[in-house]
Design a protein around this motif. Sequence first.
Motif, short mmCIF file in Angstrom:
data_model
loop_
_atom_site.label_atom_id
_atom_site.label_comp_id
_atom_site.label_asym_id
_atom_site.label_seq_id
_atom_site.Cartn_x
_atom_site.Cartn_y
_atom_site.Cartn_z
N LEU A 1 0.82 -1.20 0.00
CA LEU A 1 0.00 0.00 0.00
C LEU A 1 0.86 1.26 0.00
O LEU A 1 1.94 1.29 0.58
CB LEU A 1 -0.94 -0.02 1.20
CG LEU A 1 -1.95 -1.17 1.14
CD1 LEU A 1 -2.76 -1.23 2.41
CD2 LEU A 1 -2.86 -1.02 -0.05
N ARG B 1 2.58 -1.36 4.82
CA ARG B 1 1.66 -2.50 4.93
C ARG B 1 1.49 -3.17 3.57
O ARG B 1 1.32 -2.51 2.56
CB ARG B 1 0.30 -2.01 5.43
CG ARG B 1 -0.59 -3.17 5.83
CD ARG B 1 -1.82 -2.69 6.57
NE ARG B 1 -2.94 -3.33 5.93
CZ ARG B 1 -4.05 -2.75 5.58
NH1 ARG B 1 -4.24 -1.48 5.83
NH2 ARG B 1 -4.99 -3.42 4.99
N GLU C 1 -0.87 -5.90 1.64
CA GLU C 1 -2.13 -6.64 1.70
C GLU C 1 -2.07 -7.78 0.69
O GLU C 1 -1.62 -7.60 -0.43
CB GLU C 1 -3.31 -5.73 1.39
CG GLU C 1 -4.62 -6.40 1.65
CD GLU C 1 -5.78 -5.43 1.69
OE1 GLU C 1 -6.89 -5.88 1.37
OE2 GLU C 1 -5.59 -4.27 2.01
N GLN C 2 -2.51 -8.96 1.13
CA GLN C 2 -2.50 -10.14 0.27
C GLN C 2 -3.90 -10.74 0.21
O GLN C 2 -4.61 -10.76 1.20
CB GLN C 2 -1.55 -11.20 0.81
CG GLN C 2 -0.12 -10.76 0.85
CD GLN C 2 0.78 -11.88 1.27
OE1 GLN C 2 0.79 -12.94 0.66
NE2 GLN C 2 1.55 -11.66 2.31
N PHE D 1 -8.81 -5.25 -5.34
CA PHE D 1 -8.06 -4.08 -4.89
C PHE D 1 -8.59 -2.80 -5.53
O PHE D 1 -8.57 -1.75 -4.90
CB PHE D 1 -6.57 -4.24 -5.19
CG PHE D 1 -5.88 -5.23 -4.31
CD1 PHE D 1 -6.19 -5.35 -2.96
CD2 PHE D 1 -4.89 -6.06 -4.81
CE1 PHE D 1 -5.54 -6.26 -2.14
CE2 PHE D 1 -4.23 -6.97 -4.01
CZ PHE D 1 -4.56 -7.07 -2.66
N ARG E 1 -11.53 -1.73 -3.41
CA ARG E 1 -11.17 -1.36 -2.04
C ARG E 1 -10.35 -0.09 -1.96
O ARG E 1 -10.44 0.65 -1.00
CB ARG E 1 -10.38 -2.49 -1.37
CG ARG E 1 -11.31 -3.42 -0.63
CD ARG E 1 -10.51 -4.46 0.07
NE ARG E 1 -10.22 -5.43 -0.97
CZ ARG E 1 -9.49 -6.50 -0.82
NH1 ARG E 1 -8.93 -6.75 0.31
NH2 ARG E 1 -9.29 -7.33 -1.81
#
Length: 107
Positions: free
Chosen positions: A18, A26, A28-29, A49, A52
């Motif tokens: 990110l 961070r 994200e997976q 993604f 989001r």
Amino acid sequence: MARAEGPASVRVVVALGLAPGIAPGRVEQVELELPAGSCVADAVRASGFAQRYPALDLGAMRAAVWGVARQPGHPLRERDRVELLRPLKVDPKEARRLRYQAQRPPR
């Protein structure tokens, strides 16, 4: 003799580091199960993604599979890790030079 059938699906992971403005440091997976024959672009779309993080321009990002840059049409295999790569804001050599100058004691 019966012909061996390939798997009906492939399991992959899509990872996104990110941006500093969103969540610095961070990653994200998302684990996905996609139909066999899916490509990198399919995995990126299925990751969610874009929905989001609408501020991120996924179209400007490149993708890599296990750290090796790949085209959107690259076919995926079982357990591949697709990594979304943000564009560089500063040339790494220039950033290193600036860090060195900031740390160097004055003459």
